[in-house]
Motif scaffolding. Structure first.
Motif, PDB file in Angstrom:
ATOM      1  N   PRO A 145       0.791  -1.233   0.000  1.00 52.92           N
ATOM      2  CA  PRO A 145       0.000   0.000   0.000  1.00 52.92           C
ATOM      3  C   PRO A 145       0.830   1.293   0.000  1.00 52.92           C
ATOM      4  O   PRO A 145       0.249   2.376  -0.070  1.00 52.92           O
ATOM      5  CB  PRO A 145      -0.804  -0.122   1.292  1.00 52.92           C
ATOM      6  CG  PRO A 145       0.104  -0.869   2.212  1.00 52.92           C
ATOM      7  CD  PRO A 145       0.843  -1.855   1.348  1.00 52.92           C
ATOM      8  N   ASP A 457       3.980  -9.246  -2.188  1.00 54.55           N
ATOM      9  CA  ASP A 457       3.384  -8.027  -2.737  1.00 54.55           C
ATOM     10  C   ASP A 457       3.702  -7.847  -4.218  1.00 54.55           C
ATOM     11  O   ASP A 457       3.747  -6.718  -4.717  1.00 54.55           O
ATOM     12  CB  ASP A 457       3.861  -6.805  -1.945  1.00 54.55           C
ATOM     13  CG  ASP A 457       5.387  -6.684  -1.932  1.00 54.55           C
ATOM     14  OD1 ASP A 457       6.061  -7.587  -2.477  1.00 54.55           O
ATOM     15  OD2 ASP A 457       5.901  -5.680  -1.400  1.00 54.55           O
ATOM     16  N   ARG A 460      -0.513  -6.117  -7.759  1.00 60.10           N
ATOM     17  CA  ARG A 460      -1.518  -5.147  -7.318  1.00 60.10           C
ATOM     18  C   ARG A 460      -2.563  -4.945  -8.410  1.00 60.10           C
ATOM     19  O   ARG A 460      -3.737  -5.162  -8.200  1.00 60.10           O
ATOM     20  CB  ARG A 460      -0.859  -3.807  -6.954  1.00 60.10           C
ATOM     21  CG  ARG A 460      -1.846  -2.691  -6.640  1.00 60.10           C
ATOM     22  CD  ARG A 460      -2.768  -3.046  -5.489  1.00 60.10           C
ATOM     23  NE  ARG A 460      -3.800  -2.039  -5.285  1.00 60.10           N
ATOM     24  CZ  ARG A 460      -4.834  -2.191  -4.466  1.00 60.10           C
ATOM     25  NH1 ARG A 460      -4.961  -3.311  -3.754  1.00 60.10           N
ATOM     26  NH2 ARG A 460      -5.741  -1.247  -4.323  1.00 60.10           N
ATOM     27  N   ASP A 480      -4.379  -8.681  -1.739  1.00 60.32           N
ATOM     28  CA  ASP A 480      -4.452  -7.219  -1.786  1.00 60.32           C
ATOM     29  C   ASP A 480      -4.274  -6.730  -3.216  1.00 60.32           C
ATOM     30  O   ASP A 480      -3.309  -6.040  -3.552  1.00 60.32           O
ATOM     31  CB  ASP A 480      -3.379  -6.619  -0.874  1.00 60.32           C
ATOM     32  CG  ASP A 480      -3.844  -5.316  -0.249  1.00 60.32           C
ATOM     33  OD1 ASP A 480      -4.943  -4.856  -0.594  1.00 60.32           O
ATOM     34  OD2 ASP A 480      -3.107  -4.758   0.591  1.00 60.32           O
TER      35      ASP A 480
END
Length: 612
Positions: A145, A457, A460, A480
Motif C-alpha cells: 500500500p 506483494d 496489485r 491485496d
C-alpha cells in the motif's frame, strides 16, 4: 572468317546464360520475398529499410488453422527470433487514444463533443510492430500500500500537474519521488475527510459511506489522480475512476502507478463501456463537464449506469455560487433532473446529492411530451461497445419496478451470492456456485505453480482478459489486489454479473488495443482469449505485443488455451523477452474446459533495452 566468328558466338552465349541466371535468381528472390509481405515484415530484418517505418506494420499469417502453423521455427518463418523495441518517444503510447493518429488520418472529430478523446484505432497497416520501452531509468514500481502515497518520479517523468495543482494537494515532487497527500480540487484537506462528510450528508450509520455494504460500486468521473477512489478502498468501496487523456494527460497514469482502480474514458458521444445499473453512486468533484448539453445526454448516461435509488454526488460551484451565471446553470440543472424524476437528498455547503428513482412510478406522472422522453422498448440499455448515447431515460423492467431496488445483498456477501440477472443467461444459482468453486481451485493451482518466484506483494493491478462470470477475480478476494474484468464484445452482457458481484470491469475487443497506458498491470490472465480472436480472424501476434505493452516489467502472464496455441506462443517468449521465468502445465479438466487445455505462465524480463 570462320575462326574470327567463334569468339563472338561464345561471348553471345555467355551473355544469354548470365541473363538467364539473373532472371532465375530474380524469380527465387521474388518467391522468397512473397513470404515476407510488407505487412508482415520479420522483426529481425533491417529496421531502417528505405521507405519503411520500422515501428509500423503487423504480423499477418496466412489463412488456415493455427495447428498448421505450430511447427518448428525453421519451418515457420512467421515466428520471429526477435522483436524490435520502439523508439523512446513511444514509451507512453496508447495506440487507440493517439491524437497524432487523428491528424495523420485526417479525421475531423467534433472537439465540442470531446470526440478527439474517444477511441480512434490505427488501421492494420499502421499498427505498431515493436515493443514499447520504459522510460530511461525506469524502476520497478513501489509496492502497495505504500504506492498509494508515493511513486518513482522517473517512471512518470511529468511534474506539470504538481505545479498546476500545487494549491490543491494533488501531488508534490519530493526528490526522486512524487507524493500524493490525498487532496483534490474540491477536497484540499484530504479525501478521507470529504468521504466522511458525504456519509454524514446521507445520514449513513457510523459515518460510513458504504452504508453497511450497500454502497459498493462508485463511478468517479473527472477523477484527477484518483485520490477519492484511493481513500474509498478502506471503506470496502470499489470506484471506477475515469478521466480522459486530456490536458492533464498523465492523471490516470499516476493513478494506475499508485495501484488505484482507474481507466481512461470520456463522456463524449458514445456510451461508457459498462452495462446498465452498475453503480450505486456517481461522483463529480469539479469535473468540468457541461451536464446540460444536448438535452442533458450526459446526465442521462449516468442515469443508465446508476442502480435504482443510486446517488449522484456533485461538488461544483454551480451548487453553491451566487453569481448570475452559476445560478442560471443551477436552475437549469435542477429543472432537468426534476424532469428525470431525480430528487435532492442532501445539499450542504459546496455539495449536492441527488437520488435516482427506485421505480417507474414518477414517469407516468409526467406531462405528455416531457423532455427527455423514455427510451423505446427496443433499446438495449446494456449495449455499450461503440454505441452512441441517446437523450432518453432508460425505464426499469417490470421486475425491477416492482422490487423498487437492485435486489442485491450487501458486500461482501454479494461476491458469492447468485445475482438475479443470472436468469437472463439461463444460469442457475447452482451453476454459479460451481463456477465460483472451479475458479477458486484454478487460482489456487496458479499460485502453487508461481510460489517459488512470486513475492507477497508482487501483484496489485490485475487484469482478467476474459472474465465470464468473474470467478477469477472472486478467487483473489483475500489478496491485496484489484482486478479489471474484461468482457469480450460478444459476451459483453455478462459484465452486468461482474458488477452485481461488487467487482468492476469493462467491455473490449481484443482485436484492438486496450485503452490504458503502457506498464499498467502486474498480472494478465488470458483464458481462451487467443482462441476467441483467432475465430474472428485477428492476429495473435498483435495481441502478444499489446499484452507486452500493458504488462509491467517483472510482470506475469497466465495464458490458458488449446495446446496448439500454447505451443505457438511458447515460440515467442524469447522474442517478447518473456523468458525471465516460465512454466507450462496440463491442468485438471473441469466443466469449464472447452477441450484439452494447457496453461502457460511466463514472467516478463526486466532489463535495459536498446531502441530502434
Amino acid at each position: 572468317m570462320k575462326h574470327k566468328s567463334e569468339p563472338a558466338h561464345v561471348t553471345k552465349l555467355v551473355k544469354y546464360v548470365l541473363v538467364g541466371l539473373v532472371v532465375f535468381l530474380g524469380l527465387i528472390c521474388l518467391y522468397c520475398g512473397s513470404l515476407l509481405a510488407p505487412g508482415s515484415r520479420r522483426a529481425d530484418d533491417d529496421a531502417t529499410a528505405d521507405g519503411v517505418d520500422p515501428v509500423l506494420g503487423g504480423y499477418v499469417r496466412e489463412d488456415g488453422d493455427f495447428d498448421d502453423l505450430f511447427e518448428d521455427q525453421e519451418h515457420n518463418p512467421e515466428v520471429p527470433k526477435s522483436i524490435p523495441v520502439c523508439d523512446m518517444r513511444f514509451s507512453e503510447l496508447i495506440p487507440c487514444l493517439d491524437r497524432n493518429l487523428i491528424y495523420q488520418l485526417k479525421l475531423k472529430p467534433n472537439l465540442a463533443l470531446m470526440e478527439h478523446y474517444e477511441r480512434h484505432c490505427p488501421p492494420p497497416e499502421r499498427r505498431y510492430n515493436c515493443l514499447i520501452p520504459p522510460p530511461i531509468g525506469y524502476k520497478i514500481p513501489i509496492r502497495w500500500p505504500a504506492s498509494r502515497d508515493e511513486v518513482w518520479k522517473v517512471n512518470i517523468p511529468h511534474t506539470h500537474l504538481a505545479s498546476e495543482k500545487s494549491d490543491q494537494n494533488w501531488m508534490v515532487v519530493n526528490g526522486d519521488k512524487i507524493n500524493f497527500p490525498g487532496g483534490g480540487t474540491h477536497f484540499h484537506n484530504g479525501a478521507d475527510k470529504y468521504i466522511i462528510a458525504l456519509a454524514r450528508m446521507l445520514k449513513f450509520p457510523d459515518d460510513k459511506l458504504n452504508n453497511g455494504g450497500n454502497i459498493r460500486n462508485v463511478l468517479d468521473v473527472g477523477c484527477g489522480v484518483a485520490s477519492f477512489g484511493a481513500y474509498l478502498l478502506p471503506h470496502d468501496i470499489m470506484a471506477m475512476s475515469l478521466a480522459p487523456n486530456d490536458v492533464h494527460e498523465n492523471q490516470i497514469q499516476f493513478a494506475l502507478e499508485r495501484g488505484i482502480p482507474s481507466t481512461l474514458g470520456v463522456l463524449g458521444t458514445k456510451r461508457l463501456p459498462y452495462p446498465s445499473r452498475s453503480f450505486e453512486m456517481a461522483h463529480c468533484s469539479r469535473c468540468r463537464i457541461d451536464w446540460l448539453q444536448r438535452d442533458g445526454i450526459l446526465l442521462l448516461e449516468l442515469d443508465r449506469l446508476l442502480r435504482p435509488g443510486g446517488y449522484f454526488v456533485y461538488s461544483s460551484p454551480e451548487a453553491y455560487a451566487r453569481d448570475a451565471v452559476n445560478r442560471r446553470i443551477w436552475n437549469a440543472t435542477s429543472d432537468l433532473l426534476k424532469r428525470m424524476c431525480w430528487r435532492v437528498v442532501s445539499k450542504k455547503d459546496q455539495t449536492v446529492i441527488w437520488a435516482k428513482p427506485t421505480s417507474n412510478s414518477c414517469f407516468a406522472k409526467r406531462d405528455p411530451g416531457t423532455i427527455p422522453p423514455l427510451c423505446s422498448s427496443g433499446d438495449d440499455p446494456d449495449a455499450s461497445w461503440n454505441v452512441f448515447m441517446k437523450a432518453c431515460i432508460t425505464p426499469y423492467s417490470g421486475k425491477v419496478h416492482r422490487q423498487k431496488g437492485s435486489g442485491l445483498v450487501p458486500w461482501p456477501q454479494r461476491l458469492t451470492t447468485a445475482p438475479s440477472r443470472l436468469e437472463e443467461f439461463g444460469i442457475s444459482a447452482e451453476e454459479f456456485q460451481e463456477d465460483t468453486s472451479i475458479w477458486y481451485f484454478r487460482v489456487f493451482e496458479y499460485w502453487k505453480q508461481m510460489k517459488s518466484v512470486v513475492e507477497k506483494d508482487s501483484f496489485r493491478n490485475v487484469m482478467d482478459m476474459n472474465s465470464n462470470l468473474g470467478g477469477f477475480a472472486a478467487a483473489l478476494k483475500d489478496k491485496d489486489v484489484w482486478v479489471m474484468n474484461v468482457a469480450p464484445v460478444n459476451a459483453s452482457a455478462k459484465l452486468k454479473i461482474i458488477y452485481d458481484r461488487g467487482l468492476i470491469g469493462t467491455v473490449h475487443d481484443w482485436c484492438e488495443s486496450f485503452s490504458t497506458y503502457p506498464r499498467t498491470y502486474d498480472l494478465l490472465h488470458a483464458w481462451q482469449v487467443f482462441s476467441e480472436i483467432e475465430e474472428h480472424g485477428c492476429s495473435s501476434e498483435d495481441l502478444l505485443i499489446e499484452m507486452d505493452r500493458i504488462l509491467r516489467p517483472d510482470g506475469f502472464v497466465i495464458i490458458r488455451d488449446k495446446p496448439s496455441i500454447i505451443n505457438y506462443i511458447q515460440k515467442f517468449l524469447i522474442a517478447l523477452r518473456w523468458d525471465g521465468w516460465s512454466i507450462e502445465v496440463e491442468p485438471r479438466i473441469d466443466v469449464l474446459s472447452a477441450s484439452d487445455e494447457r496453461v502457460l505462465i511466463a514472467r516478463k524480463k526486466w532489463e535495459e533495452v536498446s531502441t530502434i
